[in-house]
Design a protein around this motif. Structure first.
Motif, PDB file in Angstrom:
ATOM      1  N   LEU A 154       1.928  -3.904  -0.747  1.00  0.00           N
ATOM      2  CA  LEU A 154       0.623  -4.443  -0.333  1.00  0.00           C
ATOM      3  C   LEU A 154      -0.305  -3.366   0.200  1.00  0.00           C
ATOM      4  O   LEU A 154      -1.530  -3.457   0.052  1.00  0.00           O
ATOM      5  N   SER A 155       0.252  -2.344   0.835  1.00  0.00           N
ATOM      6  CA  SER A 155      -0.625  -1.309   1.405  1.00  0.00           C
ATOM      7  C   SER A 155      -1.256  -0.467   0.303  1.00  0.00           C
ATOM      8  O   SER A 155      -2.245   0.221   0.532  1.00  0.00           O
ATOM      9  N   LYS A 156      -0.701  -0.512  -0.894  1.00  0.00           N
ATOM     10  CA  LYS A 156      -1.388   0.138  -2.024  1.00  0.00           C
ATOM     11  C   LYS A 156      -2.621  -0.660  -2.424  1.00  0.00           C
ATOM     12  O   LYS A 156      -3.633  -0.100  -2.811  1.00  0.00           O
ATOM     13  N   LYS A 157      -2.477  -1.981  -2.322  1.00  0.00           N
ATOM     14  CA  LYS A 157      -3.594  -2.823  -2.741  1.00  0.00           C
ATOM     15  C   LYS A 157      -4.676  -2.923  -1.669  1.00  0.00           C
ATOM     16  O   LYS A 157      -5.865  -2.940  -1.979  1.00  0.00           O
ATOM     17  N   TYR A 158      -4.237  -2.988  -0.419  1.00  0.00           N
ATOM     18  CA  TYR A 158      -5.191  -3.184   0.675  1.00  0.00           C
ATOM     19  C   TYR A 158      -5.220  -1.938   1.549  1.00  0.00           C
ATOM     20  O   TYR A 158      -4.232  -1.621   2.214  1.00  0.00           O
ATOM     21  N   ASP A 159      -6.351  -1.273   1.576  1.00  0.00           N
ATOM     22  CA  ASP A 159      -6.500  -0.093   2.437  1.00  0.00           C
ATOM     23  C   ASP A 159      -6.239  -0.423   3.896  1.00  0.00           C
ATOM     24  O   ASP A 159      -5.658   0.355   4.635  1.00  0.00           O
ATOM     25  N   ASP A 160      -6.700  -1.588   4.231  1.00  0.00           N
ATOM     26  CA  ASP A 160      -6.791  -1.932   5.649  1.00  0.00           C
ATOM     27  C   ASP A 160      -5.736  -2.974   6.028  1.00  0.00           C
ATOM     28  O   ASP A 160      -6.019  -3.950   6.697  1.00  0.00           O
ATOM     29  N   LEU A 161      -4.518  -2.774   5.543  1.00  0.00           N
ATOM     30  CA  LEU A 161      -3.489  -3.773   5.791  1.00  0.00           C
ATOM     31  C   LEU A 161      -3.067  -3.766   7.260  1.00  0.00           C
ATOM     32  O   LEU A 161      -2.759  -2.718   7.826  1.00  0.00           O
ATOM     33  N   ASN A 162      -3.025  -4.957   7.838  1.00  0.00           N
ATOM     34  CA  ASN A 162      -2.598  -5.107   9.231  1.00  0.00           C
ATOM     35  C   ASN A 162      -1.293  -5.902   9.276  1.00  0.00           C
ATOM     36  O   ASN A 162      -1.040  -6.751   8.423  1.00  0.00           O
ATOM     37  N   ILE A 163      -0.518  -5.592  10.289  1.00  0.00           N
ATOM     38  CA  ILE A 163       0.781  -6.231  10.428  1.00  0.00           C
ATOM     39  C   ILE A 163       0.803  -7.056  11.712  1.00  0.00           C
ATOM     40  O   ILE A 163       0.410  -6.560  12.768  1.00  0.00           O
ATOM     41  N   ILE A 164       1.262  -8.290  11.615  1.00  0.00           N
ATOM     42  CA  ILE A 164       1.563  -9.061  12.831  1.00  0.00           C
ATOM     43  C   ILE A 164       3.063  -9.319  12.841  1.00  0.00           C
ATOM     44  O   ILE A 164       3.620  -9.859  11.880  1.00  0.00           O
ATOM     45  N   HIS A 165       3.688  -8.904  13.906  1.00  0.00           N
ATOM     46  CA  HIS A 165       5.139  -8.781  13.955  1.00  0.00           C
ATOM     47  C   HIS A 165       5.689  -9.501  15.187  1.00  0.00           C
ATOM     48  O   HIS A 165       5.286  -9.232  16.311  1.00  0.00           O
ATOM     49  N   PHE A 166       6.639 -10.419  14.950  1.00  0.00           N
ATOM     50  CA  PHE A 166       7.319 -11.123  16.053  1.00  0.00           C
ATOM     51  C   PHE A 166       8.796 -10.745  16.027  1.00  0.00           C
ATOM     52  O   PHE A 166       9.435 -10.794  14.959  1.00  0.00           O
ATOM     53  N   ASP A 167       9.322 -10.406  17.193  1.00  0.00           N
ATOM     54  CA  ASP A 167      10.682  -9.858  17.191  1.00  0.00           C
ATOM     55  C   ASP A 167      11.196  -9.795  18.627  1.00  0.00           C
ATOM     56  O   ASP A 167      10.419  -9.747  19.575  1.00  0.00           O
ATOM     57  N   ALA A 168      12.530  -9.793  18.759  1.00  0.00           N
ATOM     58  CA  ALA A 168      13.124  -9.455  20.049  1.00  0.00           C
ATOM     59  C   ALA A 168      13.152  -7.951  20.268  1.00  0.00           C
ATOM     60  O   ALA A 168      13.131  -7.485  21.400  1.00  0.00           O
ATOM     61  N   HIS A 169      13.203  -7.204  19.170  1.00  0.00           N
ATOM     62  CA  HIS A 169      13.465  -5.766  19.247  1.00  0.00           C
ATOM     63  C   HIS A 169      12.251  -4.966  18.779  1.00  0.00           C
ATOM     64  O   HIS A 169      11.539  -5.378  17.859  1.00  0.00           O
ATOM     65  N   THR A 170      12.077  -3.796  19.385  1.00  0.00           N
ATOM     66  CA  THR A 170      10.977  -2.907  19.002  1.00  0.00           C
ATOM     67  C   THR A 170      11.060  -2.475  17.536  1.00  0.00           C
ATOM     68  O   THR A 170      10.046  -2.393  16.855  1.00  0.00           O
TER      69      THR A 170
END
Lengths: 284, 284, 284, 284, 284, 284
Positions: free
Chosen positions: C118-134
């Motif tokens: 996806l980052s090839k397609k979208y220059d401005d890709l953002n990630i939203i991440h839910f997790d117990a661990h870093t």
């Protein structure tokens, strides 16, 4: 030498002296996902001895009520009509003796039988129902009698505005639509329960608790776990509200499937729910 | 080539350099419902490596304290008196070396042994106790030494008003009555814990956590699960309050029974509780 | 006679007509504690039929979207590079057809592959991440590609301030330190999620949910259970907030390990999370 | 006060005095069906104390040999080459000190490492192999290093007619064909084992036992159970035949996956197999 | 309305009319490895209804004998002396009424109690014992009363050459040595059982079956599984041989630990063993 | 992009080209003890990929036959008549297309449906039946259609001396008596199977294998485990004998209940039994 009786803790009276009669209805023949609710009553009876008969919540003790445990009915798994008939006849015997029936399911379909018996005795029978699921389908894969249709069948017995449903979080869109016309259905929560209880304060009420109303974290041992339910503190709160009712004529807890929770925690939850419910609603 | 040591994460120092000494007391001989707490310490030691030694709650690391893990005591399951004697002698060795004993049970009865050793050293030993159960019976089926009597036996050591009990939600009516005279017992919650901690701020305190104080949804792996307990966020809150204590002289976590929770979650909860408790109460 | 298709409930369209494409990436080759996430997608597919396709939360139905379930990729467990390549090529096919990829892990490492595509397609890709661990380690026991490094590798793709992490409660001290410079990391909670969503409202966003963000009481079936997580009501709240996003270009749920939760509850939680997430973020 | 050592029963000597060195190789990164062999060595170490160190079959005791238990190697799950290198270096250390390596897997791939180390020392190294599966694939889904190719890789080290395989009951047709040219492979049974042992009586022999050679009724706790195997009495018979060997230079037992057998029986079987194998082949 | 009685299938008579009396002795306080035999009797009682009361092996039916099931004794887990006393007094009542005691353990220590009661009545009491373990230790970790010493304590009651042990495959070297002088002990097999039965044909005999004599493949649900035991066909053969005895004065089956075999198979094995044993040795 | 098909290993042809058609009949509505056979077919389909399609016993490969896997029928659990009708219609379609039906149960009652369909086509249909139980009751708790009556109902279809039963080890006395007149029933063993196969060599034969014919040590995952059955080598021997039949017109394997065997071993046994049975009886 007399044989040791196995019974639910605190249900140690004889039938004649008793105010309420506990029995198991180990039937799960229409369960659509994971069967096993047939094992609930014997598991609860055995594990009930790991909790106390005394409740520090109500400061009351099961032993101070007069309670009798009949044991389990013998029901044919492949014949739901016969199973329901046997249960209904058993409940009839109990209410004929002016005692309150307390049933451990089994799947939810079994609740239809006591409602049928009680609605003959009480013109104005009201239902208070806690569940994850609407259970209002007209039929399920062509079956009119099913754990997924039971509240609809109960509705057929008691009529409009007598069925009060709380904490419902799963169903077909059309079930929710239908409910708007015919039952009182509160999605997700039980905020309107105090009003309902006030309204029904002195009317005959049957309480049916599908234990999957509890979140699966609290109660994993059930046939159709549905995330997003209430926790045990909320269950205690509900029961506290129900203690205002003055004419509870019958009750059940259904859908414990103990073999799906090897830790035994679900069984403990079912036992304590039943203890509190009985202490709250059966008055000396 | 030297053998790899197995220890609880972060407890990697030698005895001599250590500030506190962890050990397992794998005894469950008086458990009345489901035995298996004997397996707690080895399960915790193994699974502790799946959590970190660093706590983002306290921004502290076990590795920054000097901690030693002795391993497990060898205890005879059928002889509780001998088991308690072996534990007590072991604790004596630890406190003779001016180190803080940290014990992993076993059933709750094991807590009596460190209290006996510590109450010889400290005239004014105070107990802070978290549990689902009162554990205040005078005897249990005729046994004076039992997981159901252990706080009563501890009371026998330390006397009136030294035992502080929180979150209690199960017991006999007479235990609750007796507690009114002799211990500080808070039912269901820990609202008075901050006051208690303030009062005991600089006094010698032994902390005993029966992990069944947690709700069975959080901690199913225990011998006598009792629905209606606290969740893990509340446990973290409790430990945060306990961090105000300046003279914690010993502590234990008891009643993990790991084989009753095949998912391993209860063991993870026990490990993280221990990590936070140690980081909160052992000061460099 | 045509063979019955097995698919996730409500994902019954053909590829061509579909708006979004579900697939399983059953890889858990770098799991450091308890492997088994490879079994997640088939378990979810089977048990999804025990929930409904209709959500009373959003009053929407999966069947009203056009959804296709490809089934599982065949991935070599001992070769993470090949596995990631196969996933990435598959995602490429999906996005080349202008459809939204929805991935069921597998361990968290698999999330790197769709982000790469996806980052090839979208220059401005953002990630939203839910997790117990870093999951921000530079490497783990020398491995650059690992479930414990995956967000760091994702960061390598998308750059500073594009990775938004919520509910994190475990990691090395240095990971938390590093995050201060390079990602948005909220410890323990998701209070800043509404702001984040507002900021990213119309930007391309990839959502990755490591299901161990949930408390182990809710979700015991995972490889590295970490006590202290969110409950299911909070997960529903999170998804409700995410429904404000207008350009979700891909998503995954990872780290269900169904065999560690014999009750099946974790699988039910994963299924309902996925249903709600899809209903919230895929618009007709 | 010194920390209690955890070791396999009877392996209580120091390295220097020891004749043989036990260690765990907890790697299962290429397991294709159900991973979990990584947990074998710690489970065996713990449960070994439930069997005796004395064998009434051989009338011998582990304590009469000089045996050392190193503990487990730390291996990266996602990097099989590094894992194999670490194991090989460890074995090298053991054989450099003129001691016999005894390895607990992990999956079968780990056997390649000791064979590599030993084949450098012994020109004429022979392999005796018990297994349900041929393990002779040239590659598996493109991977040259895999639990399904390990005997082929071992063959690459030792050459034609050095690999002796018994009780094999599963594989591709082409593996069985290939074996006819290059190994000694007996299908289903071990009738030719006495001849094999006679032939190799004084030659250097490495023994590798994939415990899934046992029938799943005897040994359910394994990643790829294959019905139709030998029972435990036949395993004892095999070990009795192997006791005629005079130059066993290394050995392993692999593929116990303890979490898939909650009863613990598979672990007990693995422990007793290892005890008997050691008593049979290590001479004072 | 009378309460339904729960009993072992075919044990439906009243005490007075009965020829033999079944009872449970749910004590496992000295179990050294995995406790849980306390749950055996209630599990067997419940699951016995999944087998028939009719045996096609003997062409006999439990219902044709007069059999009574007392239920379980209430025993304190932490006090073995009291537990043994309660069992002994109960057996005394049974034999005072000229009935045959049939006990379900519990751990093996419980067998001491009926032997004590019976050896008072019968000067010449003989023991036939099936087990994986010698159980002949003088003491175990200092305890004279233990599951590992019980046959030694039984020997103390009945004296030299009265204890006949079969299929023994585990013990200390010194136990096997001691047995040579004082008991008849056959290692691994029961070849000499027919001779033993012939010799004791008309003498009073107590039969004690530690179910771990069965191979763990057949009977995984036990506290100390020991591979290499007999299969169920051999158990049937043994019972067939025992049917030649004319004066069996008591019997027990011990060491089922049902929670360690979630499949329920071990409980089924215990039930069928008990059915066959009763049909073989109790004559009308 | 086309969806991945899930099927039993080696059953990868289309219906039209196929010689035999596999389908699942996930019905267990009359199971009297432990339900769960409904989960058999999906578990077998998934785990079949852990065995090979090639059999070293027959030196044949499933891929060389033309086999189609339809998937599962959708059956109402609470309505046995409808369930049987749906199965029968499905079988009718298969035999109308001149293909051989291969059914995975479900409980044993489902076998009635293919027999009904096939007995219309073949006047002289013979049954070869392997089971622990007689299944010859006239009715079970009043139900004519039940897993405990199914062979009696099959007898009603095919008549005297057409039903051949082997390895039977449990039933009512009257069932064994009735069988003497109407079926060929061999207790415990299959010694007369070669004669039976010779007699039926060229006649139309339906084979029904209730997998509980296997000993519970081999096959714990079943609803009514009955100790004393055959082992897997005997099953292979049986199938080898059956390979002499020249006109097998249908077959089933029933009564796997996979959730009662968490190890997965029972499912592996069922898969391999089915593979061998198909290779033995379906000729190219």
């Amino acid at each position: 030498m007399k044989a040791q009786q196995s019974c639910f803790i605190g249900f140690e009276q004889e039938f004649e002296e008793s105010k309420a009669v506990l029995f198991g209805a180990p039937f799960d023949g229409t369960t659509s996902f994971k069967p096993g609710a047939r094992f609930a009553s014997s598991a609860m009876r055995e594990d009930s001895w790991a909790i106390e008969s005394y409740s520090p919540y109500f400061d009351k003790d099961l032993e101070d009520l007069n309670l009798f445990d009949y044991g389990d009915l013998e029901l044919p798994f492949g014949d739901k009509k016969t199973a329901l008939r046997i249960i209904q006849e058993h409940v009839q015997q109990i209410i004929d003796a002016n005692k309150i029936p307390i049933m451990i399911g089994g799947e939810h379909l079994v609740s239809l039988a006591p409602v049928k018996a009680l609605s003959k005795k009480y013109d104005d029978l009201n239902i208070i129902h806690f569940d994850a699921h609407t259970d209002l389908r007209k039929d399920y894969l062509g079956e009119a009698l099913s754990h997924a249709t039971v509240l609809r069948r109960i509705y057929d017995q008691v009529g409009d505005n007598k069925v009060n449903q709380f904490c419902i979080r799963s169903g077909l869109k059309e079930e929710f639509e239908w409910a708007k016309e015919h039952t009182h259905l509160e999605k997700f929560t039980y905020k309107t329960l105090p009003d309902c209880v006030k309204r029904l304060e002195n009317k005959p009420v049957y309480i049916t608790i599908d234990l999957d109303v509890l979140d699966p974290s609290v109660f994993p041992g059930t046939g159709t776990p549905e995330p997003g339910g209430i926790d045990f503190h909320e269950m205690l709160d509900i029961i506290n509200i129900l203690s205002k009712l003055n004419n509870v004529v019958g009750m059940d807890v259904v859908e414990l499937s103990p073999k799906f929770d090897a830790s035994g925690v679900s069984t403990a939850v079912a036992c304590k729910t039943l203890r509190e419910l009985v202490l709250a609603t059966i008055k000396n």
